[in-house]
Every structure is written in C-alpha cells, then in structure tokens.
Scaffold this motif. Structure first.
Motif, PDB file in Angstrom:
ATOM      1  N   TYR A 275      19.652  -7.750 -45.645  1.00  0.00           N
ATOM      2  CA  TYR A 275      19.758  -6.696 -44.936  1.00  0.00           C
ATOM      3  C   TYR A 275      20.403  -6.839 -43.384  1.00  0.00           C
ATOM      4  CZ  TYR A 275      17.700  -3.562 -48.261  1.00  0.00           C
ATOM      5  OH  TYR A 275      17.499  -2.715 -49.380  1.00  0.00           O
ATOM      6  N   GLN A 276      20.351  -8.152 -43.282  1.00  0.00           N
ATOM      7  CA  GLN A 276      21.444  -8.500 -42.051  1.00  0.00           C
ATOM      8  C   GLN A 276      22.681  -7.909 -42.259  1.00  0.00           C
ATOM      9  OE1 GLN A 276      20.935 -12.542 -40.549  1.00  0.00           O
ATOM     10  NE2 GLN A 276      18.836 -12.562 -40.840  1.00  0.00           N
ATOM     11  N   SER A 277      23.128  -8.343 -43.211  1.00  0.00           N
ATOM     12  CA  SER A 277      24.663  -7.699 -43.728  1.00  0.00           C
ATOM     13  C   SER A 277      24.750  -6.142 -43.634  1.00  0.00           C
ATOM     14  CB  SER A 277      25.280  -8.502 -45.025  1.00  0.00           C
ATOM     15  OG  SER A 277      24.768  -9.573 -45.018  1.00  0.00           O
ATOM     16  N   GLU A 278      23.898  -5.524 -44.242  1.00  0.00           N
ATOM     17  CA  GLU A 278      23.528  -4.288 -44.101  1.00  0.00           C
ATOM     18  C   GLU A 278      23.532  -3.582 -42.731  1.00  0.00           C
ATOM     19  OE1 GLU A 278      23.550  -2.105 -46.498  1.00  0.00           O
ATOM     20  OE2 GLU A 278      22.722  -3.129 -48.483  1.00  0.00           O
ATOM     21  N   ALA A 279      22.849  -4.443 -42.045  1.00  0.00           N
ATOM     22  CA  ALA A 279      22.818  -4.029 -40.463  1.00  0.00           C
ATOM     23  C   ALA A 279      24.077  -4.127 -39.988  1.00  0.00           C
ATOM     24  CB  ALA A 279      21.864  -4.735 -39.692  1.00  0.00           C
ATOM     25  N   TYR A 280      25.100  -4.955 -40.188  1.00  0.00           N
ATOM     26  CA  TYR A 280      26.097  -5.350 -39.574  1.00  0.00           C
ATOM     27  C   TYR A 280      27.268  -4.182 -39.906  1.00  0.00           C
ATOM     28  CZ  TYR A 280      30.842  -7.363 -38.364  1.00  0.00           C
ATOM     29  OH  TYR A 280      32.069  -7.477 -37.685  1.00  0.00           O
ATOM     30  N   ILE A 281      27.126  -3.792 -41.299  1.00  0.00           N
ATOM     31  CA  ILE A 281      28.014  -2.765 -41.896  1.00  0.00           C
ATOM     32  C   ILE A 281      27.726  -1.355 -40.869  1.00  0.00           C
ATOM     33  CG2 ILE A 281      28.599  -1.136 -43.699  1.00  0.00           C
ATOM     34  CD1 ILE A 281      28.434  -3.733 -45.280  1.00  0.00           C
ATOM     35  N   ASP A 282      26.378  -1.465 -40.793  1.00  0.00           N
ATOM     36  CA  ASP A 282      25.955   0.054 -40.147  1.00  0.00           C
ATOM     37  C   ASP A 282      26.339  -0.030 -38.635  1.00  0.00           C
ATOM     38  OD1 ASP A 282      24.621   1.019 -42.523  1.00  0.00           O
ATOM     39  OD2 ASP A 282      22.788   0.379 -41.754  1.00  0.00           O
ATOM     40  N   SER A 283      26.525  -1.335 -38.098  1.00  0.00           N
ATOM     41  CA  SER A 283      26.820  -1.471 -36.537  1.00  0.00           C
ATOM     42  C   SER A 283      28.292  -1.007 -36.457  1.00  0.00           C
ATOM     43  CB  SER A 283      26.689  -2.673 -35.828  1.00  0.00           C
ATOM     44  OG  SER A 283      27.576  -3.714 -36.600  1.00  0.00           O
ATOM     45  N   LEU A 284      28.996  -1.034 -37.319  1.00  0.00           N
ATOM     46  CA  LEU A 284      30.371  -0.695 -37.148  1.00  0.00           C
ATOM     47  C   LEU A 284      30.677   0.732 -37.817  1.00  0.00           C
ATOM     48  CD1 LEU A 284      31.898  -4.015 -38.440  1.00  0.00           C
ATOM     49  CD2 LEU A 284      31.922  -3.167 -36.236  1.00  0.00           C
ATOM     50  N   GLU A 285      29.721   1.410 -38.316  1.00  0.00           N
ATOM     51  CA  GLU A 285      29.553   2.592 -38.780  1.00  0.00           C
ATOM     52  C   GLU A 285      30.584   2.761 -40.015  1.00  0.00           C
ATOM     53  OE1 GLU A 285      30.254   5.228 -35.443  1.00  0.00           O
ATOM     54  OE2 GLU A 285      28.398   5.065 -34.741  1.00  0.00           O
ATOM     55  N   LEU A 286      30.640   1.846 -40.871  1.00  0.00           N
ATOM     56  CA  LEU A 286      31.503   1.792 -42.158  1.00  0.00           C
ATOM     57  C   LEU A 286      30.555   2.287 -43.313  1.00  0.00           C
ATOM     58  CD1 LEU A 286      32.806  -1.853 -41.731  1.00  0.00           C
ATOM     59  CD2 LEU A 286      34.069   0.318 -41.125  1.00  0.00           C
ATOM     60  N   PRO A 287      31.449   3.211 -43.944  1.00  0.00           N
ATOM     61  CA  PRO A 287      30.874   3.768 -45.077  1.00  0.00           C
ATOM     62  C   PRO A 287      30.304   2.792 -46.411  1.00  0.00           C
ATOM     63  CG  PRO A 287      33.282   4.279 -45.132  1.00  0.00           C
ATOM     64  CD  PRO A 287      32.822   3.468 -44.066  1.00  0.00           C
ATOM     65  N   LYS A 288      29.481   3.019 -46.829  1.00  0.00           N
ATOM     66  CA  LYS A 288      28.963   2.143 -48.043  1.00  0.00           C
ATOM     67  C   LYS A 288      29.477   2.698 -49.351  1.00  0.00           C
ATOM     68  CE  LYS A 288      25.356   0.124 -45.119  1.00  0.00           C
ATOM     69  NZ  LYS A 288      24.018  -0.158 -44.928  1.00  0.00           N
ATOM     70  N   GLY A 289      29.354   1.955 -50.307  1.00  0.00           N
ATOM     71  CA  GLY A 289      29.578   2.406 -51.827  1.00  0.00           C
ATOM     72  C   GLY A 289      28.748   1.604 -52.782  1.00  0.00           C
ATOM     73  N   ILE A 290      29.067   1.995 -53.891  1.00  0.00           N
ATOM     74  CA  ILE A 290      28.546   1.260 -55.157  1.00  0.00           C
ATOM     75  C   ILE A 290      29.484   1.085 -56.302  1.00  0.00           C
ATOM     76  CG2 ILE A 290      26.109   2.077 -54.598  1.00  0.00           C
ATOM     77  CD1 ILE A 290      26.482   4.113 -56.549  1.00  0.00           C
ATOM     78  N   ILE A 291      29.158   0.172 -57.044  1.00  0.00           N
ATOM     79  CA  ILE A 291      30.149   0.199 -58.423  1.00  0.00           C
ATOM     80  C   ILE A 291      29.739   1.136 -59.370  1.00  0.00           C
ATOM     81  CG2 ILE A 291      30.291  -1.117 -60.408  1.00  0.00           C
ATOM     82  CD1 ILE A 291      29.944  -3.579 -58.659  1.00  0.00           C
ATOM     83  N   LYS A 292      30.569   1.982 -59.754  1.00  0.00           N
ATOM     84  CA  LYS A 292      30.521   3.052 -60.728  1.00  0.00           C
ATOM     85  C   LYS A 292      30.996   2.700 -62.007  1.00  0.00           C
ATOM     86  CE  LYS A 292      30.300   6.593 -57.115  1.00  0.00           C
ATOM     87  NZ  LYS A 292      31.067   7.785 -56.333  1.00  0.00           N
TER      88      LYS A 292
END
Length: 292
Positions: A275-292
């Motif tokens: 979740y440190q990596s999740e927090a970094y993505i959030d700090s940059l306001e980048l959209p997350k995705g999943i494998i479909k």
C-alpha cells in the motif's frame, strides 16, 4: 466486487533465486488476505535468452524447464483458502527492437498473463547491446572486475555519444509497441517508473530532449497501453520525470501498484509494503486499473 486498488500483479514465487523460500502460494495468499487484496498474480521469471549468450547474466538466469513445469502445476492445482483470485504469470524481458520477448509462445499458453520487463537494455539496430556488465562498476566487489567493468562501460558510453538520443528513444518505444501488438497476454509493464529508467541506467542522455519532445516520442507507448488495456506498474519509489506519467494519464493509460515483492515482510521488495505503492499512485492522482 470492486477490485481496483486491491490488486497486486507482481508477486514473486519462491522457486526463483531472487525470492525468499517463504514466498509459497499459501504464504502469499494468507498475506494478501491480511492486506485486503482481492486479486494477485504470482510470477515466475522466464529468461529464454540472456544478452551474453550464457546461462547467467549479472543477476539473471536462464530458465530451467523443470522449474517452470513445477510452477505451472503448483499454481494451476492450488486451492484458494481465502477466495482471492490468483493469476499465474511470468515476468519476462523485452529483448530487441523487433518486439521479441524472452519466452516462447508454447510456454505463454500455459499461464494467464505476461508482466513485461526491461531488466537490461534491449538490443537495437541503432544501438546494438554489447555491455555485458552491470552499467555501474561499483556493483562489483572484486577490484579487478570493477576495473574491467569500468573499461567496458567507458567503451559503451563512447558508443552512446555517437548515436542520436531521440532515435534511441524512438526505437525503444517502438519495441514496446511491437511487443504489445504481437502478444495479447502482455497485461502489465513491470516497474516502469517514468518509462525511461532502463535508458537512464545505460547512460542514454535522455534529458537532452525537452519535456515536449520526450512526451511526443513516448506517445505511441501511451496509445498502445490505453488501446490494449495494458497497465503501467509503479512502485513506491518516486519517478524521475512525473510529467511523463501525467501525459500517459491524459492518453488514457491506467496504473497498478506493486512492491515487486520477493519476500513477505523484511527488506526491500516485500509484500506487506504494497500500500505504499498505492499511496504513491494516489499522490500523483493517477487512475488505477485491473486486468480484464
């Protein structure tokens, strides 16, 4: 079930030399459950070829077929204890400017997806790969080997200076595009940082180009990732050029978080730091995705 923000597609399997023995499927799943993850991918390294033509190159090793068979059997027969979706994958390398990847197709058919890496600089017509040492001589403990490595690095840097930087980056980007176009199981780009880390590592003077020019030359990669829904993986380590990630976002690229875990809890690259990596993505306001 909303899985975005609750996935990790880069968890290493114990059988690889880079991972600790504790990285068994049962231990991985138990930790993933404790972290609140809903979906994970367990990865086996797969290197069919190494740049020096040998079985070992710096810290990477050619695949042992029996180990891959063991991994495939283990993960396909594993029974989940926590109702977590567990995908099987390989982390393999982009090899050249033709888009060749480091695993044969018949082996790809046995796993769910490919996490594409660039652990060493790919071989390009504009800049043939011949630096068979780690690009920083301080990596080596032996004084004689450090000296030999530095001589090879100096030779490499001299060759780089004779090559147009924009042409190198275009070739590098086009290699990724060709690989993604030719392999529909490529679902993530592993530890991508700002997309230019391998070029930095191998002494390519990337910042000779302006921000605008860098974005322009990277745009085909953004476009193919958005079109094919290939996720751009980020660790918690801050990237050198965050403006590239913002440009990728504007082109529709989605991101995913990972700690590139080789162990459960201790040291660099452990699963509990996800979740440190999740927090970094959030700090940059980048959209997350999943494998479909």
């Amino acid at each position: 079930m909303n899985r975005i923000g609750n996935v990790d597609y880069h968890v290493h399997y114990f059988i690889d030399k880079c991972a600790q023995e504790e990285m068994t499927l049962s231990n991985i799943e138990k930790t993933a459950f404790q972290l609140g993850l809903k979906e994970i991918c367990v990865l086996k390294h797969y290197c069919d070829h190494l740049p020096n033509g040998k079985d070992e190159f710096i810290t990477w090793y050619r695949i042992k077929p029996n180990e891959f068979d063991y991994f495939v059997n283990d993960i396909t027969t594993y029974q989940s204890k926590y109702d977590i979706r567990i995908l099987s994958g390989v982390e393999t390398e982009l090899l050249d400017d033709k888009g060749t990847i480091n695993i044969p197709k018949d082996k790809v058919d046995l796993i769910d997806f490919i996490a594409l890496s660039c652990h060493w600089l790919l071989n390009m017509e504009v800049l043939p790969m011949d630096l068979f040492y780690y690009p920083n001589a301080s990596f080596y403990e032996n004084e004689g080997e450090r000296k030999e490595a530095q001589e090879a690095i100096n030779h490499w840097i001299a060759k780089v200076k004779k090559t147009d930087t924009a042409t190198i980056i275009k070739s590098y980007v086009n290699a990724y595009v060709k690989a993604i176009e030719g392999n529909n199981k490529i679902k993530t780009l592993s530890h991508m940082y700002d997309g230019l880390f391998p070029l930095d590592l191998y002494h390519i003077p990337v910042d000779e180009l302006s921000k605008t020019d860098l974005i322009d030359v990277m745009t085909p990669l953004f476009e193919i990732c958005a079109e094919k829904k290939v996720l751009w993986e980020l660790l918690s380590t801050p990237v050198k050029r965050p403006f590239i990630l913002q440009a990728a976002k504007e082109h529709g690229v989605k991101f995913c978080a990972s700690s590139d875990s080789h162990m459960i809890a201790n040291g660099w690259g452990n699963l509990v730091d996800h979740y440190q990596s999740e927090a970094y993505i959030d700090s940059l306001e980048l959209p997350k995705g999943i494998i479909k």
